[in-house]
Design a protein around this motif. Structure first.
Motif, PDB file in Angstrom:
ATOM      1  N   ARG A 346       0.807  -1.175   0.230  1.00 43.87           N
ATOM      2  CA  ARG A 346      -0.327   0.189  -0.252  1.00 43.87           C
ATOM      3  C   ARG A 346       0.544   1.100   0.040  1.00 43.87           C
ATOM      4  O   ARG A 346       0.543   2.503  -1.025  1.00 43.87           O
ATOM      5  CB  ARG A 346      -0.880  -0.420   1.388  1.00 43.87           C
ATOM      6  CG  ARG A 346      -1.702  -1.112   0.607  1.00 43.87           C
ATOM      7  CD  ARG A 346      -2.505  -1.109   2.769  1.00 43.87           C
ATOM      8  NE  ARG A 346      -3.596  -0.124   2.658  1.00 43.87           N
ATOM      9  CZ  ARG A 346      -5.283  -0.010   1.905  1.00 43.87           C
ATOM     10  NH1 ARG A 346      -5.040  -1.474   1.692  1.00 43.87           N
ATOM     11  NH2 ARG A 346      -5.630   0.910   1.516  1.00 43.87           N
ATOM     12  N   ARG A 347       1.796   1.238   0.854  1.00 41.93           N
ATOM     13  CA  ARG A 347       2.936   2.040   0.724  1.00 41.93           C
ATOM     14  C   ARG A 347       2.976   2.186  -0.693  1.00 41.93           C
ATOM     15  O   ARG A 347       3.572   3.544  -1.269  1.00 41.93           O
ATOM     16  CB  ARG A 347       4.313   2.262   1.786  1.00 41.93           C
ATOM     17  CG  ARG A 347       4.782   3.248   2.084  1.00 41.93           C
ATOM     18  CD  ARG A 347       5.986   3.174   2.789  1.00 41.93           C
ATOM     19  NE  ARG A 347       6.706   2.013   1.831  1.00 41.93           N
ATOM     20  CZ  ARG A 347       7.984   2.182   0.590  1.00 41.93           C
ATOM     21  NH1 ARG A 347       8.372   3.343   0.654  1.00 41.93           N
ATOM     22  NH2 ARG A 347       8.365   1.033   0.284  1.00 41.93           N
ATOM     23  N   LEU A 349       2.219   1.449  -3.312  1.00 37.75           N
ATOM     24  CA  LEU A 349       1.311   2.084  -4.380  1.00 37.75           C
ATOM     25  C   LEU A 349       0.419   3.350  -3.595  1.00 37.75           C
ATOM     26  O   LEU A 349       0.321   4.598  -4.939  1.00 37.75           O
ATOM     27  CB  LEU A 349      -0.099   1.204  -4.325  1.00 37.75           C
ATOM     28  CG  LEU A 349      -0.006  -0.097  -4.895  1.00 37.75           C
ATOM     29  CD1 LEU A 349      -1.546  -0.884  -4.103  1.00 37.75           C
ATOM     30  CD2 LEU A 349       0.451  -0.115  -6.056  1.00 37.75           C
ATOM     31  N   MET A 350       0.723   4.055  -2.686  1.00 35.06           N
ATOM     32  CA  MET A 350       0.189   5.380  -2.938  1.00 35.06           C
ATOM     33  C   MET A 350       1.406   6.327  -2.796  1.00 35.06           C
ATOM     34  O   MET A 350       1.362   7.391  -3.161  1.00 35.06           O
ATOM     35  CB  MET A 350      -0.018   5.556  -0.615  1.00 35.06           C
ATOM     36  CG  MET A 350      -1.076   4.695  -0.410  1.00 35.06           C
ATOM     37  SD  MET A 350      -2.959   5.728  -0.947  1.00 35.06           S
ATOM     38  CE  MET A 350      -2.738   7.148  -0.534  1.00 35.06           C
ATOM     39  N   ARG A 353       1.015   6.727  -6.832  1.00 32.89           N
ATOM     40  CA  ARG A 353      -0.400   7.427  -6.930  1.00 32.89           C
ATOM     41  C   ARG A 353      -0.872   8.996  -6.904  1.00 32.89           C
ATOM     42  O   ARG A 353      -0.556  10.241  -7.514  1.00 32.89           O
ATOM     43  CB  ARG A 353      -1.764   6.839  -5.728  1.00 32.89           C
ATOM     44  CG  ARG A 353      -3.114   7.527  -6.057  1.00 32.89           C
ATOM     45  CD  ARG A 353      -3.503   7.252  -4.846  1.00 32.89           C
ATOM     46  NE  ARG A 353      -5.004   7.530  -4.825  1.00 32.89           N
ATOM     47  CZ  ARG A 353      -6.053   6.510  -5.607  1.00 32.89           C
ATOM     48  NH1 ARG A 353      -6.389   5.917  -5.740  1.00 32.89           N
ATOM     49  NH2 ARG A 353      -7.546   7.123  -4.845  1.00 32.89           N
ATOM     50  N   ASN A 561     -10.978  10.349  -0.805  1.00 35.23           N
ATOM     51  CA  ASN A 561      -9.489   9.290  -1.696  1.00 35.23           C
ATOM     52  C   ASN A 561      -8.703  10.835  -1.765  1.00 35.23           C
ATOM     53  O   ASN A 561      -7.441  11.012  -1.279  1.00 35.23           O
ATOM     54  CB  ASN A 561     -10.100   9.056  -2.251  1.00 35.23           C
ATOM     55  CG  ASN A 561     -10.963   6.858  -1.631  1.00 35.23           C
ATOM     56  OD1 ASN A 561     -10.943   6.629  -0.979  1.00 35.23           O
ATOM     57  ND2 ASN A 561     -11.302   6.757  -2.916  1.00 35.23           N
ATOM     58  N   VAL A 564      -7.212  11.676   1.415  1.00 36.48           N
ATOM     59  CA  VAL A 564      -6.542  10.457   1.879  1.00 36.48           C
ATOM     60  C   VAL A 564      -4.486  10.864   1.142  1.00 36.48           C
ATOM     61  O   VAL A 564      -3.982  11.065   1.209  1.00 36.48           O
ATOM     62  CB  VAL A 564      -7.037   9.421   2.068  1.00 36.48           C
ATOM     63  CG1 VAL A 564      -5.236   8.398   1.743  1.00 36.48           C
ATOM     64  CG2 VAL A 564      -7.825   8.944   2.997  1.00 36.48           C
ATOM     65  N   THR A 565      -5.427  11.025   0.314  1.00 38.52           N
ATOM     66  CA  THR A 565      -3.587  10.817  -0.848  1.00 38.52           C
ATOM     67  C   THR A 565      -2.914  12.314  -0.896  1.00 38.52           C
ATOM     68  O   THR A 565      -1.204  12.108  -0.404  1.00 38.52           O
ATOM     69  CB  THR A 565      -4.210  10.852  -2.537  1.00 38.52           C
ATOM     70  OG1 THR A 565      -4.985   9.867  -2.947  1.00 38.52           O
ATOM     71  CG2 THR A 565      -2.519  10.582  -3.169  1.00 38.52           C
ATOM     72  N   ARG A 567      -2.846  14.015   3.055  1.00 37.67           N
ATOM     73  CA  ARG A 567      -2.803  13.955   3.028  1.00 37.67           C
ATOM     74  C   ARG A 567      -0.731  12.631   2.849  1.00 37.67           C
ATOM     75  O   ARG A 567       0.116  13.005   3.905  1.00 37.67           O
ATOM     76  CB  ARG A 567      -3.021  13.280   4.057  1.00 37.67           C
ATOM     77  CG  ARG A 567      -2.674  12.952   5.850  1.00 37.67           C
ATOM     78  CD  ARG A 567      -3.686  12.779   6.450  1.00 37.67           C
ATOM     79  NE  ARG A 567      -3.334  12.566   8.011  1.00 37.67           N
ATOM     80  CZ  ARG A 567      -3.341  12.077   8.593  1.00 37.67           C
ATOM     81  NH1 ARG A 567      -4.681  12.208   9.185  1.00 37.67           N
ATOM     82  NH2 ARG A 567      -3.367  11.029   9.813  1.00 37.67           N
ATOM     83  N   PHE A 568      -1.284  11.731   2.174  1.00 36.28           N
ATOM     84  CA  PHE A 568      -0.101  10.977   2.437  1.00 36.28           C
ATOM     85  C   PHE A 568       0.748  11.643   2.045  1.00 36.28           C
ATOM     86  O   PHE A 568       2.272  11.390   2.005  1.00 36.28           O
ATOM     87  CB  PHE A 568       0.198   9.226   1.625  1.00 36.28           C
ATOM     88  CG  PHE A 568       1.405   8.815   0.765  1.00 36.28           C
ATOM     89  CD1 PHE A 568       0.597   7.403   1.840  1.00 36.28           C
ATOM     90  CD2 PHE A 568       1.883   8.718  -0.028  1.00 36.28           C
ATOM     91  CE1 PHE A 568       2.001   5.861   1.690  1.00 36.28           C
ATOM     92  CE2 PHE A 568       2.599   8.279  -0.277  1.00 36.28           C
ATOM     93  CZ  PHE A 568       2.967   6.935   0.834  1.00 36.28           C
ATOM     94  N   GLU A 571       2.864  13.797   3.938  1.00 33.57           N
ATOM     95  CA  GLU A 571       3.654  12.832   5.049  1.00 33.57           C
ATOM     96  C   GLU A 571       4.810  11.685   4.667  1.00 33.57           C
ATOM     97  O   GLU A 571       5.602  11.439   5.228  1.00 33.57           O
ATOM     98  CB  GLU A 571       2.750  12.097   5.969  1.00 33.57           C
ATOM     99  CG  GLU A 571       2.138  12.344   6.773  1.00 33.57           C
ATOM    100  CD  GLU A 571       1.034  12.006   7.618  1.00 33.57           C
ATOM    101  OE1 GLU A 571      -0.047  12.392   8.644  1.00 33.57           O
ATOM    102  OE2 GLU A 571       0.612  10.979   6.780  1.00 33.57           O
ATOM    103  N   HIS A 572       4.589  11.578   3.320  1.00 33.82           N
ATOM    104  CA  HIS A 572       5.983  10.751   2.434  1.00 33.82           C
ATOM    105  C   HIS A 572       5.906  11.278   1.322  1.00 33.82           C
ATOM    106  O   HIS A 572       7.983  11.339   1.459  1.00 33.82           O
ATOM    107  CB  HIS A 572       4.863   9.360   2.180  1.00 33.82           C
ATOM    108  CG  HIS A 572       5.027   8.596   3.170  1.00 33.82           C
ATOM    109  ND1 HIS A 572       5.554   7.413   3.539  1.00 33.82           N
ATOM    110  CD2 HIS A 572       3.266   8.451   3.986  1.00 33.82           C
ATOM    111  CE1 HIS A 572       4.728   6.754   4.065  1.00 33.82           C
ATOM    112  NE2 HIS A 572       3.696   7.423   4.527  1.00 33.82           N
TER     113      HIS A 572
END
Lengths: 599, 599
Positions: A346-347, A349-350, A353, A561, A564-565, A567-568, A571-572
């Motif tokens: 998931r990490r 893929l995120m 994405r 979504n 969420v994306t 925010r990801f 953070e990443h």
């Protein structure tokens, strides 16, 4: 084998949330570019990409090209697909109406271009080069050149090339040696050899129009002695149809890591009677004109990175849903699950994405600025938008392509061992992406353009206006009550200060010590991209949050979504900003200290 | 076309500055492993790598392998090179004397292994797999198995394989289905198909000894029902020579992105009379034994990353010295210069160089710990070193291989357009490296091993002892009067706190929320690698500074360059630490929030 599906929902959301579509349709000539029409065009393009271009992507990679005595045969199915591309009017989408184009915004063709590249980058390269030839002739060609070449290039019946590179003249075009001898009839005879000519020879179109850099006999040395010529593969008859063969030959094609179905040619001009060419604009101003094509091409290569990233993402998601392996982390006694349930998958893929969405957002905002810069009735507004475009072109090119290597690599990784097997298809995207940081100017060249011409030259003024917009978005998000928005805003605010400090550093030091400042050029380009992506993801997140109260069903899910994306991403990805900024400020001495022979 | 040259000077400096060579030679059985002998071995290995393995690397990549009715023919020159490898005793370097080995430290064979991989990874894979088979049989095989197989495997006359993966059982070995039926004579009949078997079939050796995971009829489900078997390609006759063919067939070989000269086989056991195998150790303990091979193999794959990085660096340096393009930044009127003069090219070369040296340093320290863990007379000391080795194996594997993709990619980039042409050779390293983060456990698998079994399980105790050592080095460097050392120390100190906080976070959260903590697993693995590399580069820098006063000539230059390289690492690589640490602490919610069907 899954086919590419255009990410229509995200494209439409980018248009709605980032672009003032009313203002766009109000630009002179864009009256027809209503949201409904744009929607319809994107729908049709998505079908063409999925049904015609995606199915021949893998077969083209496998079959490659064949060279026989100067002729290059494309892979099975490519001629048919190209004719359909031309018949569908896809080549002329954002070309001027006076030459047969459809006069749609660049913003729209940027999105269709992402689709062509997502479906099949080797195919997409052909119209991309044609676009460059059109722009150079349109802007600097004589009326005669325009009349002879533009209609067929705009329709796509003929294709175009950019002939810059020679063995000794790659990034450094001042070393170009190809000669152009003026003839009594006003034409020139060209003599020389060019390398790395994309679609320099092929069987998709009736004629190939080469735009060629060469030197006239009395030209000054260096970049100020280069002129630009149109050199057709077939001479054009009075009636406009292709006539006898010009003295232009494809000597060989390269065997490359990727883009196997796109011919990369060595082209010889002259030697057997002489290659007839026609001067574009004035003598010795060729490099300036070439940069018209080059800047457009650089933007387009950035789009290639986005298309490839999206394609790799889709393939990885599809595999991660199907592949069952292992049980869920922290769950005892549960059954085996598709790997999309595993946190590290998931990490990955995120990461794919979120960065792809951020790049798409940036490409849209820059394309829209191109439209305004070209057509807005007010000169100030045009100039302001052009400055933004000029600043962001190296970022779009450099950042989106560097990312595409990492993202397609993640695509391989999600597949595990299967990713390394060519049959799976993930490896092709990785191989294809590897050229994008090189051609049309390496990342290093983009980065030097960014820090020198785009940041230092105006004392950081254009960058400062962008930084102000970024800060405003960071404040809006930080001040929101939604927890994700707040986090996004805080992360963006920190990243914007890191970028701001780095821009200040470049402005303060570039002129005194270009060499040291240049060590930080690529890190700054990456930092600029990372922060610009964060800025636009934050804008999309703000729009998503604002839209949530009135949304339901799949629309509401999409908006959630998006939050969420974003925010990801904060953070990443945005978290890299400070490290990059530190490198920019402190990394020069050690990078330059070794003697050349110490390596 | 340049050939690989082993980086002997840096290898020797790593031994001198990081390893207690006296303590090493004092370990039982290592009496002969004097610095002089080690030097001589490295010299000879360097010659073999440069003269025999490097010249067939590109030709092997081009020619690949041919499969004909179950037989695999290696590329031209490979049989000869392999015989010379065996004759030279290279296969048995660190094998036990009782089976015909030379009983040299793992540290020494780790360095020669880097050379084999730098020169030719496709070749190096063969002895790497043989080593795994030797270790499993040595540690768990019966005396009969040892007597039959070890001498020929140690000499290299026969080669070994690891047969783990099946189509439904990749990362998840609990899904293994291959059956093993006990026979009256104590042997087993195996039936099943294995995929991705490196050197599963080839023509380099007289016999191939497969180590195979399979299930006996009454075995429990899952990982607790897997046993390990020796299955020879040719049955072994009474006199020890290969006899009739066992029922083991290579059904096909894969077409891969890279390592084209290394056969990746689908192997069928049984179906035509039955594949005879022999149990290793006890039934149902196969996975435990396989991990003996696997851990050794994981370390070796990390070494592959180092070898490939060094090779890519050397090729890029060689091109950057030869390729003349452009004038020097900030210099007016100067002539054109080799691209090694351009700041961004130097930045890329320094990134390649500094990370490769840091990885080599880590590999040396871990190999030396393996030797002490195996042979030290004191049990405490063995246990302590083994804990360090266990902690660092996933870091060596994951970090060195992930780096190798980036570093070989930089190698392509330094070449510009030429890098994308296969003939140049840079692209091969990039393709070859891409498998290293996948096989023998993906980076995700390594990272989960790191945070779970290696950090959380002992409450962070082993990691804490390493962090203390790191901090001590940071203090020594920060307290030095030399400006570079001071900067290195400060940068390391910050990075160590970032790592320390991340380890604490994992220890505090892993048991309560494995799923969320796992999102940060790969970032933590990278962070651990980055900081460990910084720690050892700082140790090397301290040693370099200490040695400078007594040094002159090329030695002094080497030491000065080491200081520069360590400082570059601190400024361009260690600066990533804080961003990674932030991602580890805050990145879980957004990574796990999307529904499976939202991707």
């Amino acid at each position: 084998m899954s086919e590419y599906q255009a990410p229509l929902q995200d494209m439409r959301f980018a248009l709605q949330s980032l672009i003032d579509l009313e203002q766009l349709a109000a630009l002179p000539g864009f009256e027809d570019a209503t949201p409904d029409l744009i929607d319809a065009v994107l729908d049709e393009a998505a079908k063409f990409a999925a049904n015609e271009l995606s199915p021949i992507n893998r077969s083209g990679d496998l079959q490659g090209l064949s060279w026989t005595e100067g002729e290059v045969a494309t892979a099975d199915g490519w001629k048919g697909a190209y004719s359909q591309f031309v018949e569908g009017g896809w080549n002329s989408l954002s070309c001027a109406a006076e030459h047969g184009g459809q006069n749609l915004p660049r913003l729209v063709s940027a999105l269709t271009e992402e689709m062509w590249n997502g479906a099949n980058i080797s195919f997409a390269l052909c119209p991309m080069l044609t676009r460059g030839a059109i722009e150079a002739i349109e802007l600097r060609g004589s009326d005669a050149l325009k009349a002879t070449y533009l209609p067929k290039l705009v329709s796509g019946e003929w294709t175009g090339t950019m002939n810059l590179t020679e063995p000794q003249a790659g990034s450094d075009l001042s070393a170009v040696r190809t000669r152009a001898e003026p003839q009594a009839d006003g034409s020139y005879q060209l003599d020389g050899q060019k390398i790395f000519i994309t679609y320099g020879e092929h069987d998709l179109a009736d004629n190939i129009i080469h735009l060629v850099l060469a030197r006239t006999p009395d030209a000054p040395e260096g970049v100020k002695g280069i002129s630009l010529f149109v050199v057709p593969k077939f001479m054009v008859k009075e009636d406009g149809s292709p006539g006898e063969r010009n003295d232009v030959r494809c000597v060989s094609i390269e065997h490359k890591l990727g883009i196997h179905a796109s011919p990369t040619c060595v082209i010889a001009f002259g030697g057997n009677g002489g290659a007839t060419g026609y001067l574009v604009g004035e003598e010795n101003r060729g490099l300036e004109y070439m940069f018209i094509m080059m800047n457009a091409a650089r933007y387009s290569v950035g789009i290639e990175g986005i298309g490839l990233s999206e394609r790799a993402y889709q393939r990885a998601v599809s595999y991660a849903r199907e592949r069952v392996q292992g049980v869920e982390a922290g769950v005892r006694g549960g059954g085996k699950v598709p790997i999309i349930r595993h946190p590290d998958v998931r990490r990955m893929l995120m990461l794919m994405r979120s960065q792809t969405e951020a790049m798409r957002a940036l490409a849209c905002v820059v394309a829209s600025a191109m439209d305004i810069a070209r057509l807005h009735p007010e000169a100030d507004r045009r100039a302001q938008q052009q400055a933004f475009v000029d600043l962001m072109i190296p970022v779009v090119k450099g950042w989106c392509t560097e990312n595409s290597i990492d993202i397609t690599s993640l695509g391989v990784q999600v597949h595990g061992g299967m990713g390394y097997i060519e049959e799976t298809g993930a490896a092709q995207h990785f191989r294809d992406s590897r050229i994008t940081t090189i051609y049309e100017g390496t990342t290093g060249i983009q980065a030097n353009d960014l820090i020198g011409r785009k940041i230092a030259r105006d004392g950081g003024a254009t960058a400062a206006t962008v930084l102000v917009q970024m800060s405003e978005v960071a404040s809006s998000a930080s001040g929101a009550s939604d927890e994700s928005l707040k986090l996004i805003g805080q992360s963006l605010a920190e990243a914007v200060s890191a970028l701001s400090a780095s821009v200040d550093y470049v402005v303060a030091n570039f002129k005194q010590d270009m060499r040291s400042t240049s060590v930080g050029a690529v890190p700054l380009l990456k930092l600029f991209g990372v922060v610009a992506g964060g800025w636009l993801m934050a804008r999309e997140a703000l729009a998503a949050q604002a839209g949530l109260s009135a949304a339901s069903g799949t629309e509401a899910t999409f908006l959630q979504n998006k939050l969420v994306t974003a925010r990801f991403y904060a953070e990443h990805v945005l978290t890299q900003a400070d490290g990059l900024a530190r490198t920019i400020r402190c990394g020069a001495a050690s990078a330059l200290a070794l003697a050349d022979d110490a390596f």
